[in-house]
Design a protein around this motif. Sequence first.
Motif, PDB file in Angstrom:
ATOM      1  N   LYS A 177      35.046   5.121 -14.101  1.00 45.42           N
ATOM      2  CA  LYS A 177      35.805   5.232 -12.883  1.00 45.42           C
ATOM      3  C   LYS A 177      36.490   6.539 -12.215  1.00 45.42           C
ATOM      4  O   LYS A 177      37.417   6.425 -11.850  1.00 45.42           O
ATOM      5  CB  LYS A 177      37.161   4.173 -12.468  1.00 45.42           C
ATOM      6  CG  LYS A 177      36.096   2.486 -11.923  1.00 45.42           C
ATOM      7  CD  LYS A 177      37.506   1.825 -12.030  1.00 45.42           C
ATOM      8  CE  LYS A 177      36.512   0.325 -12.189  1.00 45.42           C
ATOM      9  NZ  LYS A 177      37.620  -0.857 -12.028  1.00 45.42           N
ATOM     10  N   GLY A 178      35.956   6.940 -13.112  1.00 45.58           N
ATOM     11  CA  GLY A 178      36.405   8.924 -13.245  1.00 45.58           C
ATOM     12  C   GLY A 178      37.383   9.687 -14.079  1.00 45.58           C
ATOM     13  O   GLY A 178      37.890  10.336 -14.180  1.00 45.58           O
ATOM     14  N   ASP A 179      37.769   8.357 -15.041  1.00 43.23           N
ATOM     15  CA  ASP A 179      38.986   8.240 -16.024  1.00 43.23           C
ATOM     16  C   ASP A 179      38.601   8.849 -17.134  1.00 43.23           C
ATOM     17  O   ASP A 179      37.420   7.601 -17.268  1.00 43.23           O
ATOM     18  CB  ASP A 179      40.307   7.100 -15.721  1.00 43.23           C
ATOM     19  CG  ASP A 179      40.565   7.084 -14.335  1.00 43.23           C
ATOM     20  OD1 ASP A 179      41.511   8.161 -13.878  1.00 43.23           O
ATOM     21  OD2 ASP A 179      41.328   6.315 -14.286  1.00 43.23           O
ATOM     22  N   GLU A 180      38.812   9.567 -18.365  1.00 43.70           N
ATOM     23  CA  GLU A 180      38.600   9.604 -19.768  1.00 43.70           C
ATOM     24  C   GLU A 180      39.215   8.850 -20.023  1.00 43.70           C
ATOM     25  O   GLU A 180      40.785   9.813 -19.663  1.00 43.70           O
ATOM     26  CB  GLU A 180      37.810  11.150 -19.201  1.00 43.70           C
ATOM     27  CG  GLU A 180      37.276  11.609 -20.773  1.00 43.70           C
ATOM     28  CD  GLU A 180      37.065  13.187 -20.687  1.00 43.70           C
ATOM     29  OE1 GLU A 180      36.155  13.272 -21.467  1.00 43.70           O
ATOM     30  OE2 GLU A 180      37.706  13.701 -19.724  1.00 43.70           O
ATOM     31  N   LEU A 181      39.101   8.927 -21.337  1.00 41.73           N
ATOM     32  CA  LEU A 181      39.588   8.237 -22.503  1.00 41.73           C
ATOM     33  C   LEU A 181      39.380   8.798 -23.701  1.00 41.73           C
ATOM     34  O   LEU A 181      37.822   8.334 -23.735  1.00 41.73           O
ATOM     35  CB  LEU A 181      39.651   7.076 -22.559  1.00 41.73           C
ATOM     36  CG  LEU A 181      40.193   6.293 -24.131  1.00 41.73           C
ATOM     37  CD1 LEU A 181      41.731   6.313 -23.503  1.00 41.73           C
ATOM     38  CD2 LEU A 181      39.631   4.452 -24.033  1.00 41.73           C
ATOM     39  N   ARG A 182      39.749   9.605 -24.095  1.00 42.92           N
ATOM     40  CA  ARG A 182      39.905   9.627 -25.685  1.00 42.92           C
ATOM     41  C   ARG A 182      40.489   9.790 -26.672  1.00 42.92           C
ATOM     42  O   ARG A 182      41.745   9.619 -26.242  1.00 42.92           O
ATOM     43  CB  ARG A 182      39.529  11.397 -25.798  1.00 42.92           C
ATOM     44  CG  ARG A 182      37.950  12.303 -25.346  1.00 42.92           C
ATOM     45  CD  ARG A 182      38.447  13.432 -24.824  1.00 42.92           C
ATOM     46  NE  ARG A 182      37.003  14.454 -24.062  1.00 42.92           N
ATOM     47  CZ  ARG A 182      36.144  14.872 -24.653  1.00 42.92           C
ATOM     48  NH1 ARG A 182      35.540  14.685 -25.809  1.00 42.92           N
ATOM     49  NH2 ARG A 182      35.571  15.438 -23.984  1.00 42.92           N
TER      50      ARG A 182
END
Length: 66
Positions: free
Chosen positions: A13-18
């Motif tokens: 949903k457009g959020d990035e998790l790293r």
Amino acid sequence: MLVILDGIHRVSKGDELRMPGFAGELSDRQIATLGNYLTRSFGNSAATVSANQVKELRLRPASVGS
């Protein structure tokens, strides 16, 4: 254990998790200790992983998406 070893990179949903992987910084015993702590604290308190199991995970090809 795979996320601790290889890290993770996900987009939702457009959020990035790293999260970086720690395979190059931590020993098999350290990965197992960290994994056991996290699993017992936030997951299945009966689950355990050994340093030998981590060693076996290191031998497999890297996960897709890492």
